[in-house]
Design a protein around this motif. Structure first.
Motif, mmCIF file in Angstrom:
data_model
loop_
_atom_site.group_PDB
_atom_site.id
_atom_site.type_symbol
_atom_site.label_atom_id
_atom_site.label_comp_id
_atom_site.label_asym_id
_atom_site.label_seq_id
_atom_site.Cartn_x
_atom_site.Cartn_y
_atom_site.Cartn_z
ATOM 1 N N LEU A 108 0.851 -1.186 0.000
ATOM 2 C CA LEU A 108 0.000 0.000 0.000
ATOM 3 C C LEU A 108 0.885 1.233 0.000
ATOM 4 O O LEU A 108 1.781 1.383 0.827
ATOM 5 N N GLN A 109 0.600 2.126 -0.948
ATOM 6 C CA GLN A 109 1.398 3.334 -1.103
ATOM 7 C C GLN A 109 0.511 4.544 -0.850
ATOM 8 O O GLN A 109 -0.615 4.616 -1.328
ATOM 9 N N ALA A 124 4.592 -8.685 4.183
ATOM 10 C CA ALA A 124 3.222 -9.002 3.759
ATOM 11 C C ALA A 124 2.920 -8.317 2.427
ATOM 12 O O ALA A 124 3.493 -7.282 2.113
ATOM 13 N N THR A 125 2.026 -8.924 1.666
ATOM 14 C CA THR A 125 1.586 -8.326 0.401
ATOM 15 C C THR A 125 0.100 -7.992 0.496
ATOM 16 O O THR A 125 -0.658 -8.683 1.167
ATOM 17 N N ILE A 126 -0.272 -6.926 -0.194
ATOM 18 C CA ILE A 126 -1.652 -6.462 -0.225
ATOM 19 C C ILE A 126 -2.239 -6.830 -1.583
ATOM 20 O O ILE A 126 -1.582 -6.660 -2.609
ATOM 21 N N SER A 127 -3.462 -7.307 -1.590
ATOM 22 C CA SER A 127 -4.149 -7.596 -2.848
ATOM 23 C C SER A 127 -5.622 -7.237 -2.697
ATOM 24 O O SER A 127 -6.124 -7.055 -1.593
ATOM 25 N N GLY A 128 -6.294 -7.124 -3.819
ATOM 26 C CA GLY A 128 -7.734 -6.860 -3.805
ATOM 27 C C GLY A 128 -8.120 -5.521 -3.208
ATOM 28 O O GLY A 128 -9.230 -5.375 -2.705
ATOM 29 N N LEU A 129 -7.251 -4.530 -3.272
ATOM 30 C CA LEU A 129 -7.562 -3.212 -2.712
ATOM 31 C C LEU A 129 -8.633 -2.543 -3.562
ATOM 32 O O LEU A 129 -8.501 -2.441 -4.778
ATOM 33 N N ASN A 130 -9.729 -2.141 -2.930
ATOM 34 C CA ASN A 130 -10.774 -1.423 -3.658
ATOM 35 C C ASN A 130 -11.479 -0.444 -2.733
ATOM 36 O O ASN A 130 -11.522 -0.625 -1.522
ATOM 37 N N PHE A 131 -11.985 0.602 -3.362
ATOM 38 C CA PHE A 131 -12.685 1.665 -2.643
ATOM 39 C C PHE A 131 -14.007 1.922 -3.349
ATOM 40 O O PHE A 131 -14.078 1.908 -4.581
#
Length: 172
Positions: A108-109, A124-131
């Motif tokens: 996340l940036q 850790a890795t982030i996936s499926g980020l949505n707003f």
């Protein structure tokens, strides 16, 4: 000149070790070492799993806290654009500055007026980020956001994965 061909006699109270005693001792030590090795590898697996869980939980808490804080104090939301719209990034206006949350290389940036920093670590890795921009009865906007955090396990076990969804209302 006296030459003795016989070995000296054992002194009273001294005793040697028989082959049977030596084999029994070695067998017992081997069993003991196998048990200790099993305990050691189990504790390494638990430690590795705990580190993955800790990395995923720590990054998740940071993301949730920071998003809630910034959304509540934002004066405007420019992305997602309209009510009901969904986007992979979030752009807010806070005190005249533009804040943009997005994913980059599985992390996340947060960019504030073009100056970017990662909010998550390497573990850790982030996936499926949505707003998603939502409306409320009071006329204020709410933002629903979701993401999945995966922390790779260093052992042969499954990686630690946690999925989060939350909604925060803008107050300004």
């Amino acid at each position: 000149m006296n030459i003795h061909l016989h070995p000296p006699a054992k002194q009273r109270g001294q005793r040697g070790v028989t082959l049977v005693e030596l084999l029994v001792t070695m067998g017992l030590l081997s069993v003991f070492l196998v048990i200790l090795l099993g305990i050691f590898t189990s504790s390494i697996d638990v430690m590795s799993s705990s580190q993955g869980y800790s990395a995923a939980t720590g990054d998740s808490r940071l993301i949730l806290t920071r998003l809630e804080y910034d959304i509540r104090r934002a004066s405007a939301t420019t992305a997602p654009a309209g009510l009901g719209d969904t986007a992979p990034s979030l752009t807010l206006t806070i005190g005249g500055a533009t804040y943009r949350y997005s994913m980059s290389n599985g992390r996340l940036q947060l960019s504030i007026d073009g100056d970017s920093n990662y909010l998550t670590g390497d573990e850790a890795t982030i996936s499926g980020l949505n707003f998603q921009k939502l409306g409320t009865g009071g006329g204020k906007e709410s933002i629903r956001y979701g993401f999945t955090v995966t922390a790779a396990s260093q052992s042969a076990h499954e990686p630690e994965t946690q999925t989060y969804t939350s909604t925060t209302e803008r107050r300004l």
